[in-house]
Structure formats: C-alpha cells, structure tokens
Design a protein around this motif. Structure first.
Motif, PDB file in Angstrom:
ATOM      1  N   GLN A 235     -28.624  -5.903 -41.599  1.00  0.00           N
ATOM      2  CA  GLN A 235     -29.836  -5.089 -41.436  1.00  0.00           C
ATOM      3  C   GLN A 235     -30.919  -5.511 -42.428  1.00  0.00           C
ATOM      4  OE1 GLN A 235     -28.117  -1.134 -41.747  1.00  0.00           O
ATOM      5  NE2 GLN A 235     -28.182  -0.861 -39.526  1.00  0.00           N
ATOM      6  N   GLU A 236     -30.517  -5.783 -43.662  1.00  0.00           N
ATOM      7  CA  GLU A 236     -31.496  -6.199 -44.671  1.00  0.00           C
ATOM      8  C   GLU A 236     -32.169  -7.515 -44.300  1.00  0.00           C
ATOM      9  OE1 GLU A 236     -29.433  -6.438 -48.339  1.00  0.00           O
ATOM     10  OE2 GLU A 236     -29.364  -4.257 -48.672  1.00  0.00           O
ATOM     11  N   HIS A 237     -31.423  -8.412 -43.647  1.00  0.00           N
ATOM     12  CA  HIS A 237     -31.945  -9.752 -43.352  1.00  0.00           C
ATOM     13  C   HIS A 237     -32.355  -9.917 -41.891  1.00  0.00           C
ATOM     14  CE1 HIS A 237     -30.949 -11.632 -47.273  1.00  0.00           C
ATOM     15  NE2 HIS A 237     -29.999 -10.717 -47.302  1.00  0.00           N
ATOM     16  N   GLY A 238     -32.364  -8.836 -41.125  1.00  0.00           N
ATOM     17  CA  GLY A 238     -32.815  -8.915 -39.746  1.00  0.00           C
ATOM     18  C   GLY A 238     -31.906  -9.716 -38.833  1.00  0.00           C
ATOM     19  N   ALA A 239     -30.609  -9.740 -39.133  1.00  0.00           N
ATOM     20  CA  ALA A 239     -29.641 -10.492 -38.332  1.00  0.00           C
ATOM     21  C   ALA A 239     -28.803  -9.537 -37.481  1.00  0.00           C
ATOM     22  CB  ALA A 239     -28.728 -11.305 -39.251  1.00  0.00           C
ATOM     23  N   LEU A 240     -28.197 -10.068 -36.450  1.00  0.00           N
ATOM     24  CA  LEU A 240     -27.308  -9.282 -35.601  1.00  0.00           C
ATOM     25  C   LEU A 240     -25.908  -9.231 -36.207  1.00  0.00           C
ATOM     26  CD1 LEU A 240     -28.184 -10.727 -32.060  1.00  0.00           C
ATOM     27  CD2 LEU A 240     -29.166  -8.706 -33.177  1.00  0.00           C
ATOM     28  N   LEU A 241     -25.249  -8.088 -36.077  1.00  0.00           N
ATOM     29  CA  LEU A 241     -23.829  -7.973 -36.400  1.00  0.00           C
ATOM     30  C   LEU A 241     -23.070  -7.924 -35.083  1.00  0.00           C
ATOM     31  CD1 LEU A 241     -21.424  -7.601 -38.306  1.00  0.00           C
ATOM     32  CD2 LEU A 241     -21.866  -5.129 -38.246  1.00  0.00           C
ATOM     33  N   ILE A 242     -22.330  -8.997 -34.805  1.00  0.00           N
ATOM     34  CA  ILE A 242     -21.563  -9.114 -33.562  1.00  0.00           C
ATOM     35  C   ILE A 242     -20.087  -9.010 -33.908  1.00  0.00           C
ATOM     36  CG2 ILE A 242     -21.001 -10.589 -31.599  1.00  0.00           C
ATOM     37  CD1 ILE A 242     -23.783 -11.879 -31.942  1.00  0.00           C
ATOM     38  N   VAL A 243     -19.408  -8.019 -33.356  1.00  0.00           N
ATOM     39  CA  VAL A 243     -18.000  -7.775 -33.651  1.00  0.00           C
ATOM     40  C   VAL A 243     -17.158  -8.223 -32.458  1.00  0.00           C
ATOM     41  CG1 VAL A 243     -16.278  -6.054 -34.303  1.00  0.00           C
ATOM     42  CG2 VAL A 243     -18.623  -5.840 -35.145  1.00  0.00           C
ATOM     43  N   ASP A 244     -16.300  -9.183 -32.691  1.00  0.00           N
ATOM     44  CA  ASP A 244     -15.405  -9.707 -31.661  1.00  0.00           C
ATOM     45  C   ASP A 244     -14.168  -8.817 -31.605  1.00  0.00           C
ATOM     46  OD1 ASP A 244     -13.438 -11.046 -30.208  1.00  0.00           O
ATOM     47  OD2 ASP A 244     -13.959 -13.022 -30.970  1.00  0.00           O
ATOM     48  N   GLU A 245     -14.097  -7.979 -30.568  1.00  0.00           N
ATOM     49  CA  GLU A 245     -12.956  -7.087 -30.355  1.00  0.00           C
ATOM     50  C   GLU A 245     -12.166  -7.516 -29.117  1.00  0.00           C
ATOM     51  OE1 GLU A 245     -12.011  -4.013 -31.922  1.00  0.00           O
ATOM     52  OE2 GLU A 245     -13.801  -3.248 -32.940  1.00  0.00           O
ATOM     53  N   VAL A 246     -12.205  -8.818 -28.802  1.00  0.00           N
ATOM     54  CA  VAL A 246     -11.492  -9.318 -27.631  1.00  0.00           C
ATOM     55  C   VAL A 246     -10.004  -8.973 -27.712  1.00  0.00           C
ATOM     56  CG1 VAL A 246     -10.747 -11.427 -26.455  1.00  0.00           C
ATOM     57  CG2 VAL A 246     -13.149 -11.131 -27.096  1.00  0.00           C
ATOM     58  N   GLN A 247      -9.394  -9.151 -28.883  1.00  0.00           N
ATOM     59  CA  GLN A 247      -7.974  -8.850 -29.044  1.00  0.00           C
ATOM     60  C   GLN A 247      -7.732  -7.430 -29.541  1.00  0.00           C
ATOM     61  OE1 GLN A 247      -4.003 -10.804 -31.196  1.00  0.00           O
ATOM     62  NE2 GLN A 247      -5.799 -12.026 -30.770  1.00  0.00           N
ATOM     63  N   THR A 248      -8.626  -6.908 -30.366  1.00  0.00           N
ATOM     64  CA  THR A 248      -8.391  -5.619 -31.006  1.00  0.00           C
ATOM     65  C   THR A 248      -8.918  -4.442 -30.203  1.00  0.00           C
ATOM     66  OG1 THR A 248     -10.442  -5.939 -32.253  1.00  0.00           O
ATOM     67  CG2 THR A 248      -8.391  -6.572 -33.337  1.00  0.00           C
ATOM     68  N   GLY A 249      -9.751  -4.702 -29.200  1.00  0.00           N
ATOM     69  CA  GLY A 249     -10.394  -3.621 -28.481  1.00  0.00           C
ATOM     70  C   GLY A 249      -9.539  -2.975 -27.409  1.00  0.00           C
ATOM     71  N   MET A 250     -10.067  -1.915 -26.835  1.00  0.00           N
ATOM     72  CA  MET A 250      -9.477  -1.167 -25.724  1.00  0.00           C
ATOM     73  C   MET A 250      -8.132  -0.539 -26.067  1.00  0.00           C
ATOM     74  SD  MET A 250     -12.109  -1.490 -24.151  1.00  0.00           S
ATOM     75  CE  MET A 250     -11.612  -0.219 -22.990  1.00  0.00           C
ATOM     76  N   GLY A 251      -8.028  -0.039 -27.307  1.00  0.00           N
ATOM     77  CA  GLY A 251      -6.870   0.754 -27.688  1.00  0.00           C
ATOM     78  C   GLY A 251      -5.781   0.029 -28.425  1.00  0.00           C
ATOM     79  N   ARG A 252      -5.901  -1.260 -28.600  1.00  0.00           N
ATOM     80  CA  ARG A 252      -4.830  -2.045 -29.221  1.00  0.00           C
ATOM     81  C   ARG A 252      -4.465  -1.531 -30.618  1.00  0.00           C
ATOM     82  NH1 ARG A 252      -0.590  -4.475 -28.104  1.00  0.00           N
ATOM     83  NH2 ARG A 252      -1.648  -5.074 -26.173  1.00  0.00           N
ATOM     84  N   THR A 253      -5.435  -1.011 -31.357  1.00  0.00           N
ATOM     85  CA  THR A 253      -5.182  -0.559 -32.732  1.00  0.00           C
ATOM     86  C   THR A 253      -5.002   0.953 -32.834  1.00  0.00           C
ATOM     87  OG1 THR A 253      -7.537  -0.296 -33.229  1.00  0.00           O
ATOM     88  CG2 THR A 253      -6.554  -2.471 -33.625  1.00  0.00           C
ATOM     89  N   GLY A 254      -4.966   1.647 -31.695  1.00  0.00           N
ATOM     90  CA  GLY A 254      -4.854   3.095 -31.708  1.00  0.00           C
ATOM     91  C   GLY A 254      -6.188   3.797 -31.598  1.00  0.00           C
ATOM     92  N   ALA A 255      -7.283   3.059 -31.700  1.00  0.00           N
ATOM     93  CA  ALA A 255      -8.638   3.531 -31.403  1.00  0.00           C
ATOM     94  C   ALA A 255      -9.173   2.638 -30.289  1.00  0.00           C
ATOM     95  CB  ALA A 255      -9.534   3.444 -32.636  1.00  0.00           C
ATOM     96  N   TRP A 256     -10.215   3.097 -29.607  1.00  0.00           N
ATOM     97  CA  TRP A 256     -10.747   2.241 -28.534  1.00  0.00           C
ATOM     98  C   TRP A 256     -11.177   0.886 -29.085  1.00  0.00           C
ATOM     99  CZ3 TRP A 256      -9.482   2.970 -23.845  1.00  0.00           C
ATOM    100  CH2 TRP A 256      -9.321   4.257 -23.311  1.00  0.00           C
ATOM    101  N   PHE A 257     -11.765   0.910 -30.280  1.00  0.00           N
ATOM    102  CA  PHE A 257     -12.162  -0.338 -30.936  1.00  0.00           C
ATOM    103  C   PHE A 257     -11.765  -0.261 -32.402  1.00  0.00           C
ATOM    104  CE2 PHE A 257     -14.942   0.060 -27.299  1.00  0.00           C
ATOM    105  CZ  PHE A 257     -14.894  -1.222 -26.744  1.00  0.00           C
TER     106      PHE A 257
END
Length: 426
Positions: A235-257
């Motif tokens: 946010q300070e540097h005007g960049a995007l934060l992109i989180v790769d949840e391909v493996q961890t997403g959709m409940g794999r960790t007990g949360a949706w992401f």
C-alpha cells in the motif's frame, strides 16, 4: 460381483458410437501401454488407478489405497461424491459448453458465491480459468496493467509451469530449461520482512506475489505478521498484493482461504487472490479474484480471455463443491481432523519424525533424514498415497471427508517404521 466391486472398471461405450470399450488389464499391462502412448514428462506412473470412493482409490490389480494426497489437494470431497457427480451429469445433460460470448446462470451464481466466501468488498470481480497456472497467468497480466513491470516473489515459491507463472516460480530446475522467461521478477528470502522492505526500494514494484503456505517447498507457512507487513508495504508503494491460494484455498486449511486465518493473514484484504485445485472437487476450474473496483477494472475488454474458463459444467462442479462443504460442515472437519492428526504424529516421538507443520489438512511431516522417497514408497506398498515433496518432507493433502479413524491407520504405519531408513531400503 460387478466390475466396480472388484476394483476392475470396464468403461461403457454407446453401442452405436463405433467405439470399443476400454479393456481390463493389470497395473503392469497398463503401465507398459502408458510408456508407449503418453509423453514422458512425469515418468512411469506409480500405479494405474481405476476407481475411487470417498478417501479411497483402487488400482487395476484391485488393491485399495487411502488417498492422503487428494490429487495434490484437489479432491476436496473425495472420490465419486454422489452430490458432485450428479450435479456435473445434470449440467452436462443440459448445457455443456457455450464459450464466453454467452453466459449461463450457473456461471454467474458461481462467481457470486466465490466473491461471498472470499469476503470480497463491493466492486470485486472474478475471472474464471481452468487451472491454477492460468489463474496466476491472469494475475501476472493484471500486474502489467499497473504500468510497472517489476514483480516480487518469494524464494521457494511455486506458481505454475506456463511461461508467465514459471517466471514467478523460484526452483531453478523448473526455470532454467525454458529461459529466457518474462522479465521483471525478483525473488526475496522467504519470511524475511526486513528483506522484503528493502526490496521495495528503488524501481517501483508492480506486485508482490506470495503463497500463505508454500506447498511445493515443504508446507511452509508464512511467519505471523509477515502478510500484514506485506500489505503495509504494498500500500505504501502503490503495488498490488497478490495471494496465491491455489493449493491453500477453498477450505484446505480449515478456512475458505488461508489468508483469512488470523495468525497468517492478520485481517489483511489483498488486491487479488488466485484459486484452483480444490475449487471444483476434481473438475478442472480456477479463478482470479480481484478485490475492489480499481483493481477489478485493470483488465479491460479484449485484454484477456479463455475458451473453456467459466463453462457451465466447471461452474456447476465448483458451485456444488462449495455447497457441499457448507452443508456438511467440512471446514470444521478439516480443522479438527487435521489438528488431531498432527498431534498424533508428534505424540509418536518417532526418531524419524523431526516435526509436523501445516494448517487443516495441508500437512508437512519433516523427517530427520533425507528419506522421504523411501517413506512414500513404503507407504504406497502398505496402501497409503502420500507425497515426498522434498527429500526430508512428506506432504499430506487428503480429502476433507477424511475421518479420525482413517487418519489413524496412517499414524499406525508411521509408528511401525524403523528408527532409521536409507534410500536403498536397508
């Protein structure tokens, strides 16, 4: 006794289609045919599997295995889940593929549901793909639309094998045969917040791409506070934060992401998230989720596309997978079974087990010796599918329907291993 009950599946073919049904055969026979028909990018298959049910699969010789890898974190509902197979069949029997010149109610409902579980704010959008690699390709192109070309990724990262996603992937063995890759990507040490801050100095950064838990590198969670610091810096540097949840997403960790877990994400809202693997419960589907209006308008008409992404069948599979996870309380099962499985492995006090890490049902078992390949081979012979993702790490990513009793059989296998192993099996 039916072909299914014996583990030998004979595929049916329409009588008038001019097709011959697939013949029965042993694992050895199918493996021999595989080596003459399939390109040698994966090596010889460990087994030839013919059917599955719940967390179990059977090979062509009729042997049963507890699938603790789940197609590498894909089969969230296990194999042949009746609700999922019925939904796919019903959708295919109504409308299969229409191209993205048109939309379907299923596609729209799926995109809305995905935004809901992602807790995305008003103005957020979804771009639907066929895989995690394609989702990360879309994210890479999204970063270029900022007008900057410098992208940061972490050492140990894995984001896919297409040219753009491969540029974000750290492992030299994957990268070097295909260089030069798309330029502008720099790698910073994993989990080092000070090194990350230093990397933002100099030429402006378009995006930081991170996995909340690195799966390919050995199930390595980001340290607490790291993702929050990454959000602050982007946010300070005007960049995007992109989180790769391909493996961890959709409940794999007990949360949706995984980034929604307080000790990992710290309440951060990313600019974009990529997801695939477990999203379709085994049917190929992925997505790029953009958070908020400004980021969601970076890719305009004609600037990206896909032939199959968002097709009605994939959308039905994903929408149904999410629905079953909600209906059956599988997020709680993932958290509970995963926590108890990790605790039981640690409680063994086995000299070969140096530690256990992960979240939910994404688990890394750290070994005291570099014998993961031998452990995985012994497990397979005993009827368990696991993954030696590093020489000292066994990765588990089983279906969300796994029970404590089923998980306990694997703990028993570990307990029976000798205190020392060598790669030659001695």
């Amino acid at each position: 006794m039916t072909a299914l009950s014996t583990g030998r599946h004979r595929a049916a073919a329409p009588v008038d289609a001019g097709l011959e049904p697939v013949a029965d055969g042993s694992v050895a026979q199918w493996t021999d045919r595989y080596t003459h028909a399939v390109m040698d990018t994966f090596g010889a298959p460990q087994r030839v599997l013919v059917r599955g049910e719940g967390p179990y699969v059977w090979d062509a010789d009729g042997r049963r295995y507890l699938d603790l890898l789940g197609g590498i974190a894909v089969n969230a509902l296990g194999h042949a889940h009746p609700t999922l197979t019925a939904a796919i069949s019903a959708q295919l029997g109504t409308l299969g593929h229409i191209s993205n010149f048109f939309a379907s109610p299923t596609q729209i409902a799926f995109a809305e549901k995905l935004l809901s579980v992602a807790q995305a704010p008003e103005g957020s959008r979804v771009f639907l793909t066929n895989s995690g690699t394609e989702a990360n390709e879309a994210a890479f192109k999204l970063s270029r639309r900022t007008g900057r070309t410098r992208v940061l990724a972490l050492e140990g990262s894995f984001h896919g094998r297409s040219m753009g996603a491969l540029a974000l992937t750290h492992k030299a063995a994957y990268r070097e045969p295909f260089e030069p890759l798309p330029a502008g990507v720099e790698f910073v040490p994993f989990g080092d917040a000070d090194a990350l801050a230093a990397a933002f100095e100099g030429e402006p950064v378009a995006a930081l791409v991170v996995e909340p838990i690195q799966g390919e590198a050995g199930v390595l969670p980001l340290p607490p506070g790291y993702l929050a610091r990454a959000r602050q810096l982007t946010q300070e540097h005007g960049a995007l934060l992109i989180v790769d949840e391909v493996q961890t997403g959709m409940g794999r960790t007990g949360a949706w992401f995984a980034h929604q877990l307080p000790h990992i994400g710290g309440g951060v809202v990313p600019d974009a998230v990529t997801v695939a693997k477990g999203l379709g419960g085994g049917f190929p589907v992925g997505a790029l989720i953009t958070f908020g209006e400004p980021v969601s308008t970076l890719l305009g008409r004609g600037q990206h596309g896909t032939t199959f992404g968002g097709n009605p069948v994939a959308s039905a599979a994903a929408l149904t997978t999410i629905g079953v996870i909600e209906r059956d309380g599988l997020l709680a099962n993932v958290s509970g079974v995963g926590e108890r499985l990790r605790s039981r492995i640690e409680a063994l006090g086995h000299p070969l087990v140096a530690g256990v890490r992960g979240e939910g049902l994404l688990i890394g078992i750290e070994l005291a010796e570099p014998v993961a390949t031998e452990v995985a081979a012994r497990a397979l012979e005993a009827g368990f599918i696991v993954n030696p993702c590093r020489p000292t790490t066994i990765r588990l990513a089983p279906p969300f329907v796994l029970t404590d009793e089923q998980a306990g059989t694997f703990v028993d296998l570990l307990a029976a291993l000798p205190g020392r192993l060598t790669e030659d099996g001695a």
